[in-house]
Motif scaffolding. Structure first.
Motif, PDB file in Angstrom:
ATOM      1  N   VAL A   6       0.865  -1.181   0.000  1.00 27.93           N
ATOM      2  CA  VAL A   6       0.000   0.000   0.000  1.00 27.93           C
ATOM      3  C   VAL A   6       0.901   1.230   0.000  1.00 27.93           C
ATOM      4  O   VAL A   6       1.502   1.573   1.019  1.00 27.93           O
ATOM      5  N   GLU A   7       1.004   1.889  -1.155  1.00 21.47           N
ATOM      6  CA  GLU A   7       1.944   3.000  -1.324  1.00 21.47           C
ATOM      7  C   GLU A   7       1.392   3.936  -2.392  1.00 21.47           C
ATOM      8  O   GLU A   7       1.124   3.513  -3.518  1.00 21.47           O
ATOM      9  N   ASP A   8       1.216   5.216  -2.042  1.00 27.87           N
ATOM     10  CA  ASP A   8       0.641   6.164  -3.005  1.00 27.87           C
ATOM     11  C   ASP A   8       1.693   6.847  -3.864  1.00 27.87           C
ATOM     12  O   ASP A   8       1.363   7.451  -4.882  1.00 27.87           O
ATOM     13  N   ASP A   9       2.961   6.759  -3.484  1.00 25.48           N
ATOM     14  CA  ASP A   9       4.034   7.316  -4.299  1.00 25.48           C
ATOM     15  C   ASP A   9       4.384   6.305  -5.387  1.00 25.48           C
ATOM     16  O   ASP A   9       4.891   5.213  -5.089  1.00 25.48           O
ATOM     17  N   ASP A  10       4.115   6.654  -6.631  1.00 23.21           N
ATOM     18  CA  ASP A  10       4.291   5.706  -7.725  1.00 23.21           C
ATOM     19  C   ASP A  10       5.725   5.210  -7.843  1.00 23.21           C
ATOM     20  O   ASP A  10       5.966   4.015  -8.053  1.00 23.21           O
ATOM     21  N   MET A  53       1.872   7.551   5.490  1.00 26.35           N
ATOM     22  CA  MET A  53       1.348   8.816   4.982  1.00 26.35           C
ATOM     23  C   MET A  53       0.591   8.584   3.680  1.00 26.35           C
ATOM     24  O   MET A  53       1.133   8.695   2.579  1.00 26.35           O
ATOM     25  N   LEU A  54      -0.691   8.271   3.810  1.00 26.68           N
ATOM     26  CA  LEU A  54      -1.557   8.016   2.664  1.00 26.68           C
ATOM     27  C   LEU A  54      -2.698   9.027   2.650  1.00 26.68           C
ATOM     28  O   LEU A  54      -3.090   9.528   3.706  1.00 26.68           O
ATOM     29  N   PRO A  55      -3.264   9.316   1.474  1.00 26.75           N
ATOM     30  CA  PRO A  55      -4.389  10.250   1.441  1.00 26.75           C
ATOM     31  C   PRO A  55      -5.650   9.637   2.045  1.00 26.75           C
ATOM     32  O   PRO A  55      -5.915   8.448   1.872  1.00 26.75           O
ATOM     33  N   HIS A  56      -6.397  10.455   2.782  1.00 24.92           N
ATOM     34  CA  HIS A  56      -7.721  10.104   3.306  1.00 24.92           C
ATOM     35  C   HIS A  56      -7.691   9.118   4.479  1.00 24.92           C
ATOM     36  O   HIS A  56      -8.474   9.244   5.414  1.00 24.92           O
ATOM     37  N   THR A  79       7.516   4.255   6.738  1.00 26.75           N
ATOM     38  CA  THR A  79       7.274   5.669   6.970  1.00 26.75           C
ATOM     39  C   THR A  79       8.553   6.462   7.159  1.00 26.75           C
ATOM     40  O   THR A  79       9.580   5.910   7.566  1.00 26.75           O
ATOM     41  N   ALA A  80       8.462   7.744   6.868  1.00 25.51           N
ATOM     42  CA  ALA A  80       9.573   8.654   7.132  1.00 25.51           C
ATOM     43  C   ALA A  80       9.495   9.213   8.544  1.00 25.51           C
ATOM     44  O   ALA A  80      10.413   9.872   9.008  1.00 25.51           O
ATOM     45  N   LEU A  99       9.383   0.115   9.593  1.00 26.45           N
ATOM     46  CA  LEU A  99      10.620   0.363   8.843  1.00 26.45           C
ATOM     47  C   LEU A  99      10.634   1.813   8.393  1.00 26.45           C
ATOM     48  O   LEU A  99       9.699   2.301   7.745  1.00 26.45           O
ATOM     49  N   THR A 100      11.722   2.514   8.746  1.00 29.41           N
ATOM     50  CA  THR A 100      11.815   3.944   8.472  1.00 29.41           C
ATOM     51  C   THR A 100      12.436   4.211   7.104  1.00 29.41           C
ATOM     52  O   THR A 100      13.454   3.618   6.739  1.00 29.41           O
ATOM     53  N   LYS A 101      11.817   5.121   6.346  1.00 29.96           N
ATOM     54  CA  LYS A 101      12.366   5.567   5.066  1.00 29.96           C
ATOM     55  C   LYS A 101      13.398   6.664   5.315  1.00 29.96           C
ATOM     56  O   LYS A 101      13.243   7.452   6.254  1.00 29.96           O
ATOM     57  N   PRO A 102      14.426   6.741   4.478  1.00 27.91           N
ATOM     58  CA  PRO A 102      14.762   5.799   3.403  1.00 27.91           C
ATOM     59  C   PRO A 102      15.383   4.535   3.970  1.00 27.91           C
ATOM     60  O   PRO A 102      16.055   4.582   4.997  1.00 27.91           O
ATOM     61  N   PHE A 103      15.150   3.420   3.311  1.00 28.31           N
ATOM     62  CA  PHE A 103      15.703   2.156   3.784  1.00 28.31           C
ATOM     63  C   PHE A 103      16.410   1.452   2.627  1.00 28.31           C
ATOM     64  O   PHE A 103      16.109   1.686   1.454  1.00 28.31           O
ATOM     65  N   ALA A 104      17.376   0.616   2.986  1.00 27.03           N
ATOM     66  CA  ALA A 104      18.035  -0.211   1.981  1.00 27.03           C
ATOM     67  C   ALA A 104      17.120  -1.388   1.660  1.00 27.03           C
ATOM     68  O   ALA A 104      16.526  -1.979   2.568  1.00 27.03           O
TER      69      ALA A 104
END
Length: 224
Positions: A6-10, A53-56, A79-80, A99-104
């Motif tokens: 589930v990720e809104d950033d393409d 962090m997703l919309p709605h 998440t960041a 898991l925190t972004k950015p991640f390897a």
């Protein structure tokens, strides 16, 4: 094995999907909470990786709603946001890991493997050994009814040892399950954290001792 992403950033979503697919997973990607809940309700997923962090509808809310349906599949939040409050809120919402972004990417796949192994072993929500009681969902610990403060890593290590009580757990397994990989981590950290646990878990009051199995690892057992 199917994984829900589930990720809104393409761009991020495509990277995660491509990487997990290369590891042999069947990946289904959605970009919002409604589609995530619809997909999760269809069942058949071994794990869900959910952006916070997703919309709605936030990833926290998605986790909470999935758990309300009785679905027990592992949930990994991405998440960041890395404050203690965010991590606690995520775990309280029903997530199994954070898991925190950015991640390897190898860290992501290691987390996924660890969660799938833990789920396959069917770790019960409440672990009891001697007078020690550990809630494996939020890693809270009590001894004879009294709370014992634990850091997240201490709690995760104790959960692993108690879930396999009487069985030796190797240092490699501990590093993979608790620290999510063996690369770039000093193996001596395992010994250090076992020492922390021994200071907090007194065999005379807890009825539990952590035994060193020389050359192999550690095991938790009921004390005499």
């Amino acid at each position: 094995m199917r994984i829900l992403v589930v990720e809104d950033d393409d761009q991020m979503g495509e990277l995660i999907e491509r990487g997990l697919s290369a590891e042999g997973y069947d990946v289904v990607r959605v970009s919002n909470g409604v589609d995530a809940l619809i997909a999760a309700s269809a069942d058949g997923f071994a794990l869900a990786a959910i952006d916070v962090m997703l919309p709605h509808m936030s990833g926290f809310e998605i986790c909470r709603r999935i758990r309300e349906t009785g679905n027990t599949m592992p949930l990994l939040l991405l998440t960041a946001r890395d404050t203690v409050d965010d991590r606690v809120f995520g775990l309280d919402s029903g997530a199994d890991d954070y898991l925190t972004k950015p991640f390897a990417f190898p860290e992501l796949t290691a987390r996924v493997r660890a969660l799938l192994r833990r789920h396959a072993m069917g770790t019960p929500p409440i672990l009891e050994l001697g007078a020690l009681v550990l809630d494996s969902r939020d890693l809270t610990v009590t001894v004879a009814g009294r709370p014992v403060p634990m850091s997240p890593k201490e709690g995760a290590l104790l959960r692993l040892l108690c879930s396999r009580a009487g069985t030796t757990v190797s240092r490699t397994t501990i590093l993979e399950e608790v620290w999510h990989g063996t690369g770039h981590i000093d193996p001596n950290i395992v010994d250090q954290y076992v020492s922390y646990l021994r200071r907090k878990i007194d065999p005379s009051t807890s009825g539990v001792r952590i035994v060193t199995v020389r050359g192999s690892g550690y095991l938790a057992e009921a004390a005499e």
